[in-house]
Write an enzyme that holds these catalytic residues in place. Structure first.
Site, PDB file in Angstrom:
ATOM      1  N   CYS A 657      -7.566 -23.927 -24.093  1.00 47.81           N
ATOM      2  CA  CYS A 657      -7.317 -24.374 -25.255  1.00 47.81           C
ATOM      3  C   CYS A 657      -5.665 -24.270 -25.364  1.00 47.81           C
ATOM      4  CB  CYS A 657      -7.461 -23.863 -26.789  1.00 47.81           C
ATOM      5  SG  CYS A 657      -7.461 -22.242 -26.773  1.00 47.81           S
ATOM      6  N   HIS A 705      -8.603 -24.580 -36.570  1.00 50.77           N
ATOM      7  CA  HIS A 705      -7.627 -23.502 -37.042  1.00 50.77           C
ATOM      8  C   HIS A 705      -7.265 -23.844 -38.535  1.00 50.77           C
ATOM      9  CE1 HIS A 705      -5.698 -22.289 -33.386  1.00 50.77           C
ATOM     10  NE2 HIS A 705      -5.612 -23.381 -32.753  1.00 50.77           N
TER      11      HIS A 705
HETATM   12  N1  GLN Z   1     -14.310 -16.272 -26.842  1.00 49.21           N
HETATM   13  C1  GLN Z   1     -12.506 -16.456 -27.615  1.00 49.21           C
HETATM   14  C2  GLN Z   1     -12.840 -16.830 -28.726  1.00 49.21           C
HETATM   15  O1  GLN Z   1     -13.824 -17.305 -29.114  1.00 49.21           O
HETATM   16  C3  GLN Z   1     -11.765 -17.265 -27.181  1.00 49.21           C
HETATM   17  C4  GLN Z   1     -10.805 -17.675 -27.784  1.00 49.21           C
HETATM   18  C5  GLN Z   1      -9.923 -18.444 -26.736  1.00 49.21           C
HETATM   19  O2  GLN Z   1      -9.570 -19.488 -26.651  1.00 49.21           O
HETATM   20  N2  GLN Z   1      -8.178 -18.136 -27.446  1.00 49.21           N
HETATM   21  O3  GLN Z   1     -12.189 -15.764 -29.696  1.00 49.21           O
HETATM   22 ZN    ZN Z   2      -9.309 -21.446 -27.361  1.00 43.79          ZN
END
Ligand code: GLN
Ligand code: ZN
Length: 765
Positions: A657, A705
């Site tokens: 991400c 977010h």
């Molecule tokens: N497995 C993590 C979550 O779901 C992944 C978080 C991330 O990619 N920042 O929070």
């Molecule tokens: Zn993520």
């Protein structure tokens, strides 16, 4: 006397005051006045701290309620129309752009429903900035005068500061066109934006600012020709304007030399270079200084927590003095200290030996001051002696080296980093085993981290509840998450990660070779702060880290349960790494530890396993070249070492991400399924790029977010867009990322709508 300088100080408060109050404001528990007062207090403390430490050049306008780039967008009126039509106060416009806003109408206010702007990584750091988003209709003008207000605020305290602004070329180049203006190249707006820069700079000068720190960090990137030439255009125009302060052009996080021609002869009063990251650029960059131009020597690391090695730094600064003269040299932090925790003194639990190796933002203030004094001939011998002793203690400590880890590392070969069969064969056995529908739905791992979870975690940490009581609590949370997912009809379930404080810290705490802070928070984005663990020595896994929770979750359901791990590169990138061995070595050590964990999960019957690598893109060296190709190789190798010990019918997922990802970089990981953040990618070209990705892929369908709930129709429309270019049989349905920062209410609603949209397409296909 050689002067000392700090490029920026953490703005979160020593005890996360800003987060607590910002979130209270969002929740309607405090008013704007109170939040603004807290901001003011933090700024005052920071300035006084720097003044008292003896720093000569102290920054202002390094404070922000959300993000310094977003502040500039607000200041320059780079506000897409969708945020201005609700008559929100400025502060709320800022937050709406940063995190989206969905609010029902009241008697006195209109209903609001707007998504957030895109948020992306700040260079190769784990800080995220809100991407400026330009339209053909963008009309630059000043909205208020935050930099001036903050300069005057410091002045009223008797503290002269040097305001900081992101420079025009970087500001534009870091932005993107809005969805209504996809043909627009932000850099083409240069001449239009310069008048507002001129105006704010004039106001700063009128208020008394003698010099302004203009950050142009894009100079460490590979820049297209039109961006390189923009520097000359921009700074020549600014130099011609009347009544401007002096400008110091600041670069950091890398080597500027490939763009040296772009800044040679710029009419600025001085330059700042990052000699922690790129000491090799010294001779070349110094050669461009002309006449009175000053040289700010970035020598105290703004990105890591290791104590400065004074003897080395002093020798380096002396070299600079020899070249350009003491009166023109400034001793500085390499970048803003935003990326380091506030104060080591607040760490009460660190082992004393290890603590003596560290330096946080507050300690770094004395570091720049001491180095400046030392090169000016002042007597700082006791500080130098103490420093030399600390550096030596770290080098010679047993905590640093572990022969067994080093031996295992030397045995890594191709067989350890290759799955047994290629993807098409794995796919066949996995299809038979899991029997998933078309458009399988899943989530990225975490579910809401509620207050209740945090309270229980704290109680356990303080010994107020027993390990059994805590486990019982965690199990009940897992059960709640599993039941919800079954109810809503998700296909591949997760346990929800309630036991994890943070996806890196949680594993770091269980690995040998790591140290932790109790208060070492660093801003990641907005009100989200992380507490990066610190890799102090060779890393290994004493025992299983995540098996218990995943096995319990799998025992509750017949559906496949996805075990959840953080990948080696992300563990590395989101920790403070060692600076005495390479990143590659640290990453491969982590990959061996994770390999054991992956194999243990499989053996325990958890055979869908996701190894998250959200930081893989941010670790990419900023420039094309050998270092970058090496990185891509060892990053992919690390992932494969971690995940290749499993059977063909074990399905390996990965997740990415926060970035513009290049599908070619993730191919080499050979994961069976990847999920990527995608909901804010508007450019159809980007979707196209991913349609050639060979394995299966879930393009994130909603922004996690933001508390905003997308409707089923929105999901249907979004999936429809993607399916125009994307093969249906490879397509997974999932959110952008984990749901830990969300509340349950919106989580339930969003996932329900998402699953409904998947069902809609299953009927159509
Ligand atoms: N497995 C993590 C979550 O779901 C992944 C978080 C991330 O990619 N920042 O929070
Ligand atoms: Zn993520």
């Amino acid at each position: 006397m050689v002067e000392s300088s700090v490029l920026g100080f953490p703005r979160i408060g020593a005890f996360r005051e800003l987060k607590k109050n910002t979130e209270a404001y969002w929740a309607g528990k405090i008013g704007a006045d109170q939040l603004l007062a807290v901001g003011k207090e933090i700024r005052e403390k920071n300035w006084k701290l720097q003044k008292e430490a003896g720093v000569d050049i102290i920054p202002s306008n390094d404070f922000s309620y959300y993000d310094q780039v977003l502040d500039l967008s607000l200041l320059f009126n780079v506000i897409p129309d969708r945020y201005t039509k609700f008559d929100l106060p400025q502060l709320d416009v800022l937050f709406a752009m940063g995190r989206g806003l969905q609010r029902k109408a009241t008697e006195s206010t209109k209903a609001v429903d707007v998504t957030a702007l895109e948020m992306v990584k700040w260079f190769d750091s784990n800080y995220h900035y809100v991407r400026p988003t330009f339209s053909h209709s963008t009309e630059f003008k000043l909205n208020g005068q935050k930099p001036v207000d903050e300069y005057l605020e410091a002045k009223a305290l008797g503290i002269e500061t040097r305001p900081v602004l992101v420079g025009p070329v970087s500001y534009l180049y870091l932005g993107k066109p809005d969805k209504d203006s996809l043909d627009l190249k932000p850099i083409s707006l240069l001449e239009k934006i310069l008048p507002v820069y001129t105006e704010i700079l004039q106001k700063l000068a009128a208020a008394g600012a003698k010099e302004v720190q203009i950050d142009e960090p894009t100079l460490v990137l590979d820049l297209p020709e039109e961006v390189q030439s923009a520097f000359k255009t921009a700074y020549d125009i600014l130099a011609k304007a009347e009544g401007l302060p002096k400008l110091v052009l600041t670069t950091y996080f890398g080597d500027v030399t490939p763009n040296l021609a772009a800044i040679k002869n710029l009419p600025v009063s001085g330059f700042h270079f990052d000699f922690v990251r790129a000491p090799q650029q010294f001779d070349e960059v110094v050669s461009i200084l002309s006449g009175e131009q000053t040289l700010s020597v970035g020598i105290v690391d703004g990105r890591n927590i290791w104590k400065n090695d004074f003897s080395k730094s002093i020798a380096f600064v002396k070299k600079a003095i020899e070249k350009v003269g003491a009166e023109k040299v400034v001793v500085a932090t390499s970048s803003s200290l935003l990326h380091t925790p506030v104060d080591l003194e607040n760490e009460k639990k660190l082992d004393a030996e290890i603590k003596n190796w560290f330096s946080f933002a507050t300690q770094k203030l004395s570091e720049v001051v001491t180095i400046a004094k030392a090169v000016s001939g002042a007597d700082v011998s006791s500080a130098l002696e103490a420093n030399a002793a600390a550096v030596k203690s770290r080098k010679e400590s047993d905590l640093t080296n572990d022969a067994a880890v080093e031996a295992r590392l030397s045995k890594i070969d191709k067989s350890l980093s290759t799955r047994k069969s290629p993807f098409p064969e794995r796919l066949t056995v996995q299809k038979a085993k899991y029997n998933l529908p078309l458009f399988p739905t899943t989530t990225i791992g975490s579910f809401p981290q509620t207050k209740d979870i945090r309270i229980n975690r704290n109680k356990f940490a303080k010994g107020e509840i027993t390990a059994e009581q805590y486990e019982e609590f965690i199990n009940s949370e897992i059960e709640k998450v599993v039941r919800f997912q079954e109810e809503v009809g998700l296909d591949v379930l997760v346990h929800g990660e309630p036991e994890r404080n943070d996806m890196v810290q949680y594993f770091g705490e269980q690995l040998k070779g790591y140290a932790f802070t109790t208060n070492g928070w660093v801003q990641s984005y907005g009100s989200r702060y992380v507490r990066p663990p610190i890799i102090v020595g060779d890393v290994s896994r004493p025992k299983a880290m995540s098996v218990k929770e995943s096995v319990y979750a799998q025992s509750l359901t017949k559906k496949p349960l996805k075990g959840m791990l953080t990948g080696p590169v992300t563990c590395l990138r989101w920790s403070f790494p060692r600076d005495d061995v390479s990143q590659k070595v640290q990453s491969l050590q982590l990959s061996l530890a994770l390999r054991d964990e992956v194999n243990d999960l499989e053996a325990a019957g958890v055979t869908v396993i996701q190894v998250d690598e959200p930081a893989i893109r941010e670790g990419l060296p900023l420039r094309a070249g050998q270092e970058r190709s090496d990185y891509l190789e060892w990053a992919a190798e690390s992932f494969r070492v971690a995940t290749s010990g499993v059977r063909d019918d074990t399905q390996i997922h990965s997740h990415f991400c926060y970035s513009d990802l290049d599908p070619n970089h993730i191919k080499a990981l050979d994961a069976d399924v990847v999920s990527i953040e995608f909901s804010k990618k508007d450019d159809p070209k980007y979707i196209q790029e991913f349609s050639n990705y060979p394995n299966h892929i879930g393009l994130g369908l909603f922004d996690i977010h933001s508390p905003r709930i997308p409707s089923k129709e929105e999901f249907v429309a979004r999936i429809g867009e993607i399916l125009k270019v994307y093969p249906a049989d490879k397509f997974w349905v999932n959110p952008d990322c984990g749901l830990k920062t969300r509340g349950w209410e919106e989580t339930k609603a969003s996932l329900t709508n998402m699953v409904d949209a998947a069902k809609f397409y299953r009927e159509k296909y």
